[in-house]
Design an enzyme around this catalytic site. Structure first.
Site, PDB file in Angstrom:
ATOM      1  N   HIS A  55       0.857  -1.183   0.000  1.00 40.59           N
ATOM      2  CA  HIS A  55       0.000   0.000   0.000  1.00 40.59           C
ATOM      3  C   HIS A  55       0.897   1.238   0.000  1.00 40.59           C
ATOM      4  O   HIS A  55       2.048   1.196   0.467  1.00 40.59           O
ATOM      5  CB  HIS A  55      -0.886   0.019   1.240  1.00 40.59           C
ATOM      6  CG  HIS A  55      -1.968  -1.010   1.228  1.00 40.59           C
ATOM      7  ND1 HIS A  55      -3.056  -0.926   2.056  1.00 40.59           N
ATOM      8  CD2 HIS A  55      -2.135  -2.140   0.492  1.00 40.59           C
ATOM      9  CE1 HIS A  55      -3.853  -1.964   1.833  1.00 40.59           C
ATOM     10  NE2 HIS A  55      -3.305  -2.717   0.887  1.00 40.59           N
ATOM     11  N   GLU A  57       0.973   3.868   1.810  1.00 45.37           N
ATOM     12  CA  GLU A  57       1.456   4.275   3.134  1.00 45.37           C
ATOM     13  C   GLU A  57       2.639   3.419   3.577  1.00 45.37           C
ATOM     14  O   GLU A  57       3.650   3.941   4.058  1.00 45.37           O
ATOM     15  CB  GLU A  57       0.354   4.115   4.198  1.00 45.37           C
ATOM     16  CG  GLU A  57      -0.893   4.876   3.921  1.00 45.37           C
ATOM     17  CD  GLU A  57      -1.961   4.036   3.225  1.00 45.37           C
ATOM     18  OE1 GLU A  57      -1.676   3.455   2.151  1.00 45.37           O
ATOM     19  OE2 GLU A  57      -3.080   3.963   3.739  1.00 45.37           O
ATOM     20  N   CYS A  85      -6.166   1.731   5.990  1.00 47.99           N
ATOM     21  CA  CYS A  85      -6.793   0.476   6.391  1.00 47.99           C
ATOM     22  C   CYS A  85      -6.163   0.036   7.730  1.00 47.99           C
ATOM     23  O   CYS A  85      -5.193   0.646   8.192  1.00 47.99           O
ATOM     24  CB  CYS A  85      -6.568  -0.578   5.309  1.00 47.99           C
ATOM     25  SG  CYS A  85      -4.856  -1.153   5.203  1.00 47.99           S
ATOM     26  N   CYS A  88      -2.290  -0.560   7.529  1.00 45.28           N
ATOM     27  CA  CYS A  88      -1.517   0.679   7.438  1.00 45.28           C
ATOM     28  C   CYS A  88      -1.602   1.471   8.739  1.00 45.28           C
ATOM     29  O   CYS A  88      -0.612   2.081   9.163  1.00 45.28           O
ATOM     30  CB  CYS A  88      -1.997   1.505   6.252  1.00 45.28           C
ATOM     31  SG  CYS A  88      -1.645   0.700   4.672  1.00 45.28           S
TER      32      CYS A  88
END
Length: 152
Positions: A55, A57, A85, A88
């Site tokens: 992801h 992040e 999410c 993260c």
């Protein structure tokens, strides 16, 4: 924090999100800022890396940690185009960031208030992180909506 800096950093994250979309990835971008300088940036790359943890992040936090030589980033802020999410959010807690700023909220998987609030218990935080949502939210939401409209 300076609102113009927040907008400038989020605009950069939106540019990265557009790059993700162009590569067929969910359009999410992230930048890590120390002071007023971007020190790391990334976009979603789960498909091309064959990595569910890739992801924006996570990738940006990894780059920032490598650059600073520490996984703890207490003097840094993270700008993200979509609410993090749970995975993260956990990484954010361990990084001990100063601030986390996101554009669009995520009612399906957002862990900072969208569908759950991971930090309510205080169990994951070692220090107080300041959170802010809604910076350029309409632009980020429109980018996500257009991406998923094309995929359906």
């Amino acid at each position: 924090m300076d609102a113009s800096l927040d907008e400038t950093c989020m605009r950069r994250a939106l540019e990265l999100a557009k790059r993700a979309a162009a590569e067929g990835e969910v359009p999410v971008g992230a930048v890590v800022v120390q002071g007023e300088r971007i020190i790391a940036e990334a976009w979603n790359q789960t498909i091309q890396r064959h990595d569910p943890s890739a992801h924006a992040e996570i990738l940006a936090l990894r780059k920032a940690g490598e650059k600073l030589g520490n996984y703890r980033l207490p003097e840094c802020s993270l700008y993200i185009t979509l609410e993090p999410c749970p995975m993260c959010a956990g990484a954010i807690g361990h990084a001990r960031l100063q601030r986390v700023i996101w554009a669009a909220s995520d009612p399906r998987t957002g862990a900072l208030g969208g569908c759950t609030q991971l930090f309510d218990s205080g169990a994951i935080l070692h220090r107080k992180i300041r959170f802010q949502s809604g910076v350029l939210a309409e632009e980020a939401a429109a980018l996500l909506q257009a991406f998923f409209r094309q995929r359906r």
